[in-house]
Design a protein around this motif. Sequence first.
Motif, short mmCIF file in Angstrom:
data_model
loop_
_atom_site.label_atom_id
_atom_site.label_comp_id
_atom_site.label_asym_id
_atom_site.label_seq_id
_atom_site.Cartn_x
_atom_site.Cartn_y
_atom_site.Cartn_z
N ASN A 88 -22.56 45.57 14.50
CA ASN A 88 -23.67 45.67 14.57
C ASN A 88 -24.29 46.12 13.26
O ASN A 88 -23.75 47.30 13.03
N ILE A 89 -25.22 45.48 12.48
CA ILE A 89 -25.52 46.12 11.33
C ILE A 89 -26.54 47.16 11.40
O ILE A 89 -27.61 46.78 12.21
N SER A 90 -26.54 48.34 11.01
CA SER A 90 -27.70 49.58 11.22
C SER A 90 -27.64 50.06 9.82
O SER A 90 -26.61 50.32 8.97
N PHE A 91 -28.77 50.78 9.58
CA PHE A 91 -28.99 51.78 8.29
C PHE A 91 -29.56 53.02 9.03
O PHE A 91 -30.36 53.26 9.58
N ILE A 137 -0.06 41.81 -5.45
CA ILE A 137 -1.56 41.44 -5.26
C ILE A 137 -1.61 42.39 -3.90
O ILE A 137 -1.01 42.34 -2.84
N VAL A 138 -2.69 43.47 -3.85
CA VAL A 138 -2.92 44.22 -2.71
C VAL A 138 -4.27 43.73 -2.19
O VAL A 138 -5.25 43.52 -3.00
N VAL A 139 -4.41 44.03 -0.88
CA VAL A 139 -5.72 43.80 -0.20
C VAL A 139 -6.10 45.15 0.54
O VAL A 139 -5.30 45.64 1.13
N GLU A 140 -7.18 45.56 0.16
CA GLU A 140 -7.78 46.64 0.33
C GLU A 140 -9.10 46.43 1.42
O GLU A 140 -9.87 45.48 0.97
N ALA A 141 -9.49 47.33 2.20
CA ALA A 141 -10.82 47.22 3.26
C ALA A 141 -11.37 48.22 2.77
O ALA A 141 -11.07 49.45 2.64
N TYR A 142 -12.87 48.10 2.43
CA TYR A 142 -13.59 49.05 2.19
C TYR A 142 -15.26 49.04 3.22
O TYR A 142 -15.70 47.99 3.24
N ASP A 143 -15.22 49.96 3.90
CA ASP A 143 -16.48 50.17 4.82
C ASP A 143 -17.71 50.60 4.18
O ASP A 143 -17.54 51.62 3.47
N ASP A 144 -18.70 50.05 4.05
CA ASP A 144 -19.84 50.64 3.25
C ASP A 144 -20.21 51.81 3.82
O ASP A 144 -20.79 51.79 5.08
N PRO A 145 -20.47 53.08 3.05
CA PRO A 145 -20.70 54.05 3.62
C PRO A 145 -22.21 54.24 4.30
O PRO A 145 -22.40 54.99 4.92
N LYS A 146 -23.12 53.38 3.86
CA LYS A 146 -24.41 53.42 4.10
C LYS A 146 -25.08 52.23 4.91
O LYS A 146 -26.23 52.15 5.44
N VAL A 147 -24.10 51.45 5.03
CA VAL A 147 -24.37 50.21 6.17
C VAL A 147 -23.35 50.17 7.13
O VAL A 147 -22.36 49.60 7.02
N LYS A 148 -23.74 50.66 8.52
CA LYS A 148 -22.69 50.47 9.39
C LYS A 148 -22.61 49.03 10.11
O LYS A 148 -23.59 48.10 9.77
N GLY A 149 -21.33 48.60 10.22
CA GLY A 149 -21.14 46.98 10.57
C GLY A 149 -20.65 46.28 9.42
O GLY A 149 -20.51 45.10 9.53
N VAL A 150 -20.63 46.81 8.31
CA VAL A 150 -20.06 45.92 7.11
C VAL A 150 -18.93 46.42 6.35
O VAL A 150 -18.88 47.49 6.18
N THR A 196 -20.31 38.49 -3.12
CA THR A 196 -20.12 37.97 -1.97
C THR A 196 -21.49 38.62 -1.34
O THR A 196 -22.12 39.31 -1.98
N ALA A 197 -21.82 37.83 -0.20
CA ALA A 197 -23.12 38.15 0.37
C ALA A 197 -23.08 38.34 1.86
O ALA A 197 -22.31 37.46 2.42
N VAL A 198 -23.75 39.20 2.59
CA VAL A 198 -23.83 39.39 3.86
C VAL A 198 -25.20 39.23 4.37
O VAL A 198 -25.92 40.09 3.99
N PRO A 199 -25.35 37.94 4.91
CA PRO A 199 -27.07 37.98 5.41
C PRO A 199 -27.18 39.01 6.87
O PRO A 199 -26.21 39.19 7.63
#
Length: 156
Positions: A86-89, A39-52, A143-146
């Motif tokens: 910090n979330i930014s777009f 079982i592998v665990v990988e991280a993905y940064d959202d390319p259009k939402v900084k901070g997620v 999953t959800a990120v408010p």
Amino acid sequence: MQYVRLISLCLLLGSGLAQAQKIGSVDTAFKLLGPDHKIVVEAYDDPKVKGVTCYVSRAKTGGIKGGLGLAEDKAEASISCRQVGNISFDKPLKQQEEVFNQSLSILFKKLRIVRMVDVERNTLIYLTYSDKLIDGSPQNSVTAVPVDSRTPIPLK
């Protein structure tokens, strides 16, 4: 050959899809020949939402076929996305958009992560699932990120 590599790199960079960073793995079954099942665990940064960042755990097939890259990984995956800064777009988002896909077999099977925007609740929803050309799988995880109400999510 160098031109093919350069074109492939440009296409990859220009695709706007997130890239995986391996966080870790655990063995689930010993294989005498080839790597163990994991079982592998990988991280993905959202390319259009900084901070997620999204964390995905998924099965990776071992054995001889897995070691050669010929095995088909199982469709099961789990996702958990979190605010890590910090979330930014930079630009407005689409209502629904694929932010990542990764091949799970040599032919036609992919793990996908799709971002959806819940405007009413100012929340980013991330869905992971796998599909296959002929017979996809209904197995999925969400999953959800408010997002703070002072930072409305811009839509196209």
